[in-house]
Design an enzyme around this catalytic site. Structure first.
Site, PDB file in Angstrom:
ATOM      1  N   ASP A  38       0.663  -1.275   0.145  1.00  0.00           N
ATOM      2  CA  ASP A  38       0.010  -0.057  -0.119  1.00  0.00           C
ATOM      3  C   ASP A  38       0.813   1.386  -0.035  1.00  0.00           C
ATOM      4  O   ASP A  38       0.577   2.231  -0.618  1.00  0.00           O
ATOM      5  CB  ASP A  38      -0.934  -0.024   1.110  1.00  0.00           C
ATOM      6  CG  ASP A  38      -2.087  -1.218   1.165  1.00  0.00           C
ATOM      7  OD1 ASP A  38      -2.245  -1.448  -0.153  1.00  0.00           O
ATOM      8  OD2 ASP A  38      -2.783  -1.308   2.103  1.00  0.00           O
ATOM      9  N   LEU A  84     -12.509   1.322  -3.146  1.00  0.00           N
ATOM     10  CA  LEU A  84     -12.288   2.700  -2.293  1.00  0.00           C
ATOM     11  C   LEU A  84     -11.008   3.168  -2.393  1.00  0.00           C
ATOM     12  O   LEU A  84     -10.382   4.176  -2.002  1.00  0.00           O
ATOM     13  CB  LEU A  84     -12.611   2.282  -0.833  1.00  0.00           C
ATOM     14  CG  LEU A  84     -14.059   2.340  -0.532  1.00  0.00           C
ATOM     15  CD1 LEU A  84     -14.279   1.974   0.636  1.00  0.00           C
ATOM     16  CD2 LEU A  84     -14.872   3.524  -0.920  1.00  0.00           C
ATOM     17  N   LYS A 117     -12.200  -3.126   5.281  1.00  0.00           N
ATOM     18  CA  LYS A 117     -11.393  -4.170   4.583  1.00  0.00           C
ATOM     19  C   LYS A 117     -10.616  -5.117   5.673  1.00  0.00           C
ATOM     20  O   LYS A 117     -10.159  -4.644   6.560  1.00  0.00           O
ATOM     21  CB  LYS A 117     -10.003  -3.470   3.900  1.00  0.00           C
ATOM     22  CG  LYS A 117      -9.079  -4.306   3.218  1.00  0.00           C
ATOM     23  CD  LYS A 117      -8.121  -3.512   2.741  1.00  0.00           C
ATOM     24  CE  LYS A 117      -7.029  -4.671   2.052  1.00  0.00           C
ATOM     25  NZ  LYS A 117      -5.835  -4.185   1.310  1.00  0.00           N
ATOM     26  N   ARG A 138     -13.237 -11.189  -6.682  1.00  0.00           N
ATOM     27  CA  ARG A 138     -13.521  -9.645  -7.473  1.00  0.00           C
ATOM     28  C   ARG A 138     -12.555  -9.578  -8.522  1.00  0.00           C
ATOM     29  O   ARG A 138     -12.837  -8.989  -9.551  1.00  0.00           O
ATOM     30  CB  ARG A 138     -12.949  -8.863  -6.483  1.00  0.00           C
ATOM     31  CG  ARG A 138     -12.903  -7.388  -6.835  1.00  0.00           C
ATOM     32  CD  ARG A 138     -12.531  -6.516  -5.565  1.00  0.00           C
ATOM     33  NE  ARG A 138     -12.603  -5.244  -6.085  1.00  0.00           N
ATOM     34  CZ  ARG A 138     -11.261  -4.538  -5.854  1.00  0.00           C
ATOM     35  NH1 ARG A 138     -10.254  -4.869  -5.114  1.00  0.00           N
ATOM     36  NH2 ARG A 138     -11.234  -3.145  -5.955  1.00  0.00           N
TER      37      ARG A 138
END
Length: 167
Positions: A38, A84, A117, A138
């Protein structure tokens, strides 16, 4: 950061993120933690926000998820499963919502589902007449993998639900 340095760093970040995406999504052999991954994505997002002309169509910031594993059958989602983008605050969620809302005409009713999450697998469960018939990962947000047989082994996945409209 000077634009030339930013361009070089963005190129390196894209390559590194693509590498880690492949290790995680295709090989199922991640080498970095979610937090480290991230941080790389956030750094690239910051560079691209500062220099929008450095954004490329191939940038991982322009995609959701990863490649589909060839061991599973592909299934197209009836509607995109958007992300998101790792929103960590109410303000970041608001900014994301405003960005999504701009895609629709004024006054359009938009139905959204958002959940915290939790590391793991995101799937969409399909029911027909109250019976579980399909489970899809997904994937890249537009196409996922059919994991129905795997999901049938999880006790917390209901195999039947009350049909819609029946209480």
């Amino acid at each position: 950061m000077a634009k030339r340095d930013a361009a070089s760093r963005a190129e390196k970040l894209r390559a590194l993120i693509h590498y880690h995406n492949h290790r995680y999504h295709v090989l199922d052999q991640p080498e970095v933690s979610d937090a480290e991954y991230d941080a790389l994505v956030r750094e690239l997002q910051e560079i691209e926000a500062q220099y929008p002309d450095l954004i490329t169509a191939e940038s991982p910031t322009q995609r959701v998820g990863g490649e589909r594993l060839s061991a599973f059958q592909a299934v197209r989602h009836p509607a995109p499963m958007l992300s998101l983008d790792n929103a960590f605050s109410a303000d970041e969620v608001r900014v994301w919502h405003e960005r999504v809302a701009r895609r629709f005409s004024a006054g359009a009713k938009i139905a959204l589902v958002a959940e915290p999450k939790i590391d793991g697998l995101t799937v969409v469960l399909h029911y027909e007449g109250g019976r579980f018939v399909l489970g899809v990962t997904r994937g890249d947000g537009y196409e996922g993998e059919d994991v129905t047989a795997n999901l049938r082994t999880i006790n917390s996945v209901p195999l039947t639900i009350p049909p819609q409209g029946v209480t």
